[in-house]
Design an enzyme around this catalytic site. Structure first.
Site, PDB file in Angstrom:
ATOM      1  N   ASP A 175     -28.589   0.638   4.250  1.00 27.66           N
ATOM      2  CA  ASP A 175     -29.059  -0.123   3.402  1.00 27.66           C
ATOM      3  C   ASP A 175     -28.107  -1.282   3.101  1.00 27.66           C
ATOM      4  O   ASP A 175     -26.833  -1.367   3.597  1.00 27.66           O
ATOM      5  CB  ASP A 175     -29.904   0.438   2.065  1.00 27.66           C
ATOM      6  CG  ASP A 175     -30.864  -0.619   1.673  1.00 27.66           C
ATOM      7  OD1 ASP A 175     -31.754   0.050   0.925  1.00 27.66           O
ATOM      8  OD2 ASP A 175     -30.968  -1.606   1.897  1.00 27.66           O
TER       9      ASP A 175
HETATM   10  C1  GLC Z   1     -32.899  -4.323   0.440  1.00 32.22           C
HETATM   11  C2  GLC Z   1     -33.664  -3.044   0.538  1.00 32.22           C
HETATM   12  C3  GLC Z   1     -34.267  -2.502   1.593  1.00 32.22           C
HETATM   13  C4  GLC Z   1     -34.516  -3.949   2.690  1.00 32.22           C
HETATM   14  C5  GLC Z   1     -33.130  -4.610   3.114  1.00 32.22           C
HETATM   15  C6  GLC Z   1     -33.060  -5.679   3.910  1.00 32.22           C
HETATM   16  O1  GLC Z   1     -31.722  -4.391  -0.524  1.00 32.22           O
HETATM   17  O2  GLC Z   1     -33.009  -2.017  -0.267  1.00 32.22           O
HETATM   18  O3  GLC Z   1     -35.569  -2.019   1.256  1.00 32.22           O
HETATM   19  O4  GLC Z   1     -35.119  -3.510   3.678  1.00 32.22           O
HETATM   20  O5  GLC Z   1     -32.205  -4.520   1.832  1.00 32.22           O
HETATM   21  O6  GLC Z   1     -34.074  -6.577   3.111  1.00 32.22           O
END
Ligand code: GLC
Length: 716
Positions: free
Chosen positions: A286
C-alpha cells in the site's frame, strides 16, 4: 576475427531483415518461458525498476527519462488526479519503444465502485446480497476504465470490518466473512473475466492484506492484535476467495499484525498466500507502506525496510522508492539474495504477460467517451442502487400513493450531488440524478411536490427528508467517534414530525449509524448509502413502489457507539445472555441480515436430506418460501450454522450461504442448499480444517429473528 564474424552476422541480418525476435516477444511462446527469457536479459537496475510504482504526476518532468531507463514498472494514478488516455499511451510508447527491453508500464487506479458510472459504495453493493449484479457492475467499471487506459484496479477491498467508527468500513462488504468472500470474488470475475488480457478487462488487486479492518478503536492505520486463528477464521478467507477467483495482484496493508506489520509479514505474505494458497501474481505494497516500516519501528533505515519488505514477499513498492534506491547496494553487500529480487520480478512480469500488456500495450479506446455512462451502465447502476437500499421501518406510508395531494422534499441530500462516497473514480457529480430529480419524475401528476430548504417548512401529506454523511466523513482515515447523523439533522426530522407530517427518512451514509434518535420520528426509514450516479431514480423507484425494497444489512446498526465493536457472529461465551451493559443491552438497533419490503413472505419448516450423517458427508437443506403479499418482490433466504460443541469455540451463528429469489404474489419457491464438509469444518490446533462429530444447528429464513432450525448430528 571476432569483429569480422560479427560484421558478417550483422550483414546477414540486414539482408534477410529477419533479426530473430527475442523469445519474450513471441506471443505464442509459453508464458513461463517468456518470463525466464526476459529476466535473463535484465540488469539489476532494470529489475528493481519493475518493482517500483511511483505516483503519476502530470508535472513530473523526470518521468519520460525514468521510463526510458526502465526504472518505472508501474504508475499509480492517485485519487482525484487524472491521466488522459492519450497521455497514458504516450508514456507507454516511451516504455515500449525507447527503453532497452521495451517492457510496458502497468497503470493502476482506484476503480472502487465504478469508473465514470458510479455504483453504490461497496458496503451498499453488499447490502444488495446480489453478487451477480455486483459482478455486472465490475464488468462495466472495467470496460470504462480499460477504455481510458487503466490496466489494474486497486479493488476489491475485502477487509472484514466490525467497527463503524472506522471510515473504511464503507469500502468493503461489512462484518461477515462469507459476504466479503462472495462479493470480493464476484468483483474479481467482473473486472478480469475469464481472461484479463481481453479488451475491456482489467486486473484486480485485492486489498488490504490482511486484518486492516481490525484497527484498534476503529482508528485507521492503528495496530491490530490478531491471533493466527482469528486471521484464518475471519480475515483471510475473503482473500482466499479472491485468489481462487484469479486475482492477479494482492495489496499488502498498513497495519501491524500483533508485532509484525502486514507489509513485512512472511507468515501471511509467503507461507499462507504463496505456499499454502499457491498465489502466483504479484504483491503490491500500500501507499508508502514499505518506508513506513521505519515508523512501525522494525527498520532502522530505508535500506532495512526495503530488505524486510521484499524478503517477506512484497514484490512492488507503491510511491516510496526504496527498492530502486537501496536494493542494488543491499544485493552487492549480500544483505539481500539476488534470487529474491528475481522472484519478485518474475511475479510482476507474469502479471504483465497475463494482462496482455506485451502483446497489446496500447489499450485506450480511440473514442473513450463513447464507452462511458452508456444506457446499460445507467440501467445497471439504477438497479444495483435500488437493490442496495435497505428499508428499516415502514408504518405503511410507503410506497407513496400517486393520489397524494402534497409531498415536501427537504434535507441536504434532496439536491446534493455528494452521492459517490469517498472514492469517486472519474465520477462527475453533474452526471448524477438527485433525489429531487427522481421524485419529481415519478410523483403523481396531481401531487403538489415542493422542495423546501431546511429552514422553511410546510405541512404536507408526506415529508421526504434526505439526510446523511458527506463522502469526506468516511473513507480513508475519516473515522468518527460519534456515529449519529452529523450537524443537527436529527432535529430537522423531529421538527417535521412535530409539524404533523408523515415523515419518510432517507439516509445517505457510508457506515452503520446510531439512528436511535431518528427512529421514533420516522414513519419510514430507508438506508440509501451513497448510491452513485442513479441515486435519485433508485430512491424514487422504491418510494413510489416501482420496485419493492430488497436490501438486507451487511453490517449491524448499533444502538450506541458505546456498544462497539458489535457484530452478529461473535463467539459464544460461558454466560450467554450476559452480553450487555448496565444501561443498555448488547443487541443492535437493527441486526445483520435485516431489511423490509412491500410484501410479506412465509417460510416452511427447514428440511434436511438427513438429520444424522457421517462426518464428510454432504447434506441438503431445503426450505420453501412463499410471497404472501400483493407485490412482486425479491427475498434473500439466509442459511446459518452453529457448531454446538467443537474443539474450539465457534460463532453463535455464522452465515454459510444465501440465495436471492424474486417471487410474484402467491408464488412459492423451494430453495435448496448443500451443507458441505468445508462449511461444517473447524480449524484444528494446526489450523487444518477438520469435520468433527457432534450436533450442528442449521437455520434458514429471511430475517434473523425468524429463522427455522434443524439439528444435524454427525456420527462416526
Ligand atoms: C491508499 C489506500 C489504498 C489505495 C492506494 C492507492 O492509501 O490505502 O486503498 O488503493 O492508497 O490509492
Amino acid at each position: 576475427m571476432k569483429t569480422f564474424l560479427l560484421t558478417v552476422a550483422a550483414c546477414g541480418l540486414l539482408l534477410t531483415g529477419t533479426a530473430k525476435e527475442p523469445l519474450y516477444r513471441d506471443p505464442t511462446a509459453p508464458l513461463a518461458e517468456r518470463v525466464d527469457d526476459l529476466l535473463s536479459r535484465m540488469i539489476l537496475r532494470e529489475k528493481l525498476g519493475q518493482l517500483s510504482q511511483p505516483l503519476y504526476r502530470s508535472d513530473d518532468t523526470t518521468l519520460d527519462a525514468r521510463i526510458t531507463r526502465g526504472e518505472v514498472g508501474s504508475l499509480v494514478v492517485a485519487h482525484g488526479s487524472a491521466l488522459a488516455p492519450a497521455e497514458r499511451d504516450r508514456l507507454q510508447r516511451i516504455a515500449v519503444e525507447r527503453s532497452r527491453l521495451g517492457i510496458p508500464v502497468l497503470f493502476g487506479f482506484d476503480v472502487i465502485h465504478g469508473y465514470r458510472t458510479l455504483f453504490p459504495i461497496p458496503l451498499g453493493i453488499a447490502a444488495s446480497w446480489n453478487p451477480e449484479l455486483a459482478e455486472a457492475s465490475a464488468r462495466i467499471a472495467a470496460s470504462e476504465a480499460s477504455a481510458c487506459g487503466i490496466d489494474l484496479t486497486f479493488s476489491p477491498m475485502v477487509d472484514v470490518a466490525r467497527d463503524p467508527r472506522w471510515g473504511r468500513i464503507s469500502e468493503g462488504s461489512g462484518e461477515d466473512v462469507l459476504l466479503n468472500a462472495v462479493f470480493g470474488a464476484a468483483l474479481v470475475r467482473g473486472y478480469q473475466g475469464d481472461d484479463p488480457s481481453k479488451q475491456g478487462r482489467i486486473g484486480a488487486c485485492v486489498k488490504h492484506f490482511v486484518g486492516y479492518g481490525a484497527a484498534l478503536g476503529g482508528r485507521d492505520y492503528q495496530f491490530t492484535e490478531l491471533s493466527e486463528r482469528a486471521l484464518r477464521e475471519t480475515y483471510l478467507p475473503p482473500f482466499k476467495a479472491c485468489v481462487d477467483a484469479g486475482a492477479v495482484s494482492v495489496m499488502s496493508a498498513f497495519n501491524d499484525i500483533s508485532g509484525t506489520p502486514a507489509s513485512a509479514n512472511a507468515l501471511t505474505l509467503d507461507r499462507i498466500l504463496r505456499k499454502e494458497w499457491g498465489f502466483d501474481g504479484f504483491v503490491l505494497s500500500d501507499w508508502k507502506a514499505v518506508t513506513e516500516l521505519q515508523e512501525h519501528g522494525i527498520a532502522a533505515d530505508g535500506a532495512e525496510a526495503a530488505v524486510k519488505a521484499l524478503t517477506a514477499g512484497v514484490d512492488m513498492e507503491m510511491t516510496s522508492d526504496l527498492y530502486l534506491t537501496t536494493l542494488e547496494q543491499s544485493v552487492r553487500e549480500k544483505r539481500l539474495p539476488a534470487a529474491l529480487v528475481d522472484r519478485a520480478v518474475r511475479a510482476v512480469l507474469r502479471v504483465k504477460f497475463r494482462l496482455g500488456l506485451f502483446d497489446r500495450p496500447f489499450r485506450s479506446h480511440p473514442e473513450p467517451d463513447r464507452m462511458l455512462l452508456t444506457p446499460e451502465a445507467r440501467r445497471t447502476a439504477r438497479q444495483l442502487a435500488a437493490e442496495s437500499m435497505v428499508l428499516l421501518k415502514n408504518d405503511g406510508v410507503l410506497p407513496l400513493s400517486p393520489d397524494l395531494r402534497s409531498i415536501t422534499v427537504t434535507g441536504e441530500w434532496a439536491v446534493s450531488r455528494d452521492l459517490y462516497g469517498w472514492w469517486v473514480g472519474m465520477g462527475d457529480g453533474r452526471d448524477a440524478v438527485t433525489v429531487w430529480d427522481g421524485i419529481r419524475s415519478q410523483a403523481g401528476r396531481r401531487t403538489d411536490v415542493r422542495l423546501m430548504s431546511q429552514s422553511r417548512s410546510r405541512r404536507s401529506d408526506v415529508a421526504v427528508v434526505c439526510v446523511g454523511e458527506n463522502g469526506y466523513l468516511f473513507g480513508e482515515n475519516n473515522n468518527r467517534s460519534d456515529i449519529r447523523l452529523p450537524y443537527g439533522q436529527e432535529q430537522l426530522i423531529r421538527e417535521l414530525k412535530e409539524q404533523g407530517n408523515k415523515v419518510v427518512v432517507v439516509v445517505f451514509n457510508g457506515r452503520p449509524l446510531d439512528l436511535s434518535a431518528v427512529v421514533p420520528y420516522a414513519d419510514a426509514l430507508l438506508i440509501a448509502w451513497h448510491p452513485g450516479t442513479e441515486a435519485g431514480n433508485a430512491v424514487a423507484d422504491l418510494l413510489f413502489g416501482k420496485r419493492s425494497p430488497s436490501g438486507r444489512l451487511p453490517v449491524s446498526f448499533p444502538k450506541s457507539v458505546g456498544q462497539l465493536p458489535l457484530f452478529y457472529s461473535d463467539r459464544t461465551s460461558g454466560r450467554p445472555g450476559n452480553d450487555r451493559y448496565v444501561s443498555m443491552d448488547g443487541q443492535p438497533l437493527f441486526p445483520f441480515g435485516y431489511g423490509l419490503g412491500y410484501t410479506t413472505f412465509e417460510y416452511s419448516e427447514l428440511r434436511l436430506s438427513k438429520s444424522v450423517a457421517a462426518p464428510g458427508e454432504q447434506v441438503a437443506a431445503e426450505i420453501t418460501v412463499t410471497n404472501t403479499g400483493g407485490m412482486k418482490a425479491k427475498e434473500t433466504v439466509q442459511l446459518y450454522l452453529h457448531d454446538k460443541a467443537a474443539s474450539f469455540t465457534r460463532p453463535a451463528r455464522m452465515l454459510i450461504d444465501f440465495r436471492k429469489v424474486e417471487l410474484a404474489p402467491g408464488e412459492s419457491r423451494t430453495v435448496s442448499f448443500d451443507v458441505t464438509p468445508r462449511q461444517l469444518a473447524v480449524l484444528d490446533a494446526a489450523f487444518r480444517p477438520v469435520v468433527e462429530a457432534g450436533e450442528f444447528e442449521i437455520s434458514a429464513g429471511g430475517t434473523p429473528s425468524e429463522l427455522h432450525s434443524r439439528i444435524l448430528t454427525l456420527k462416526r
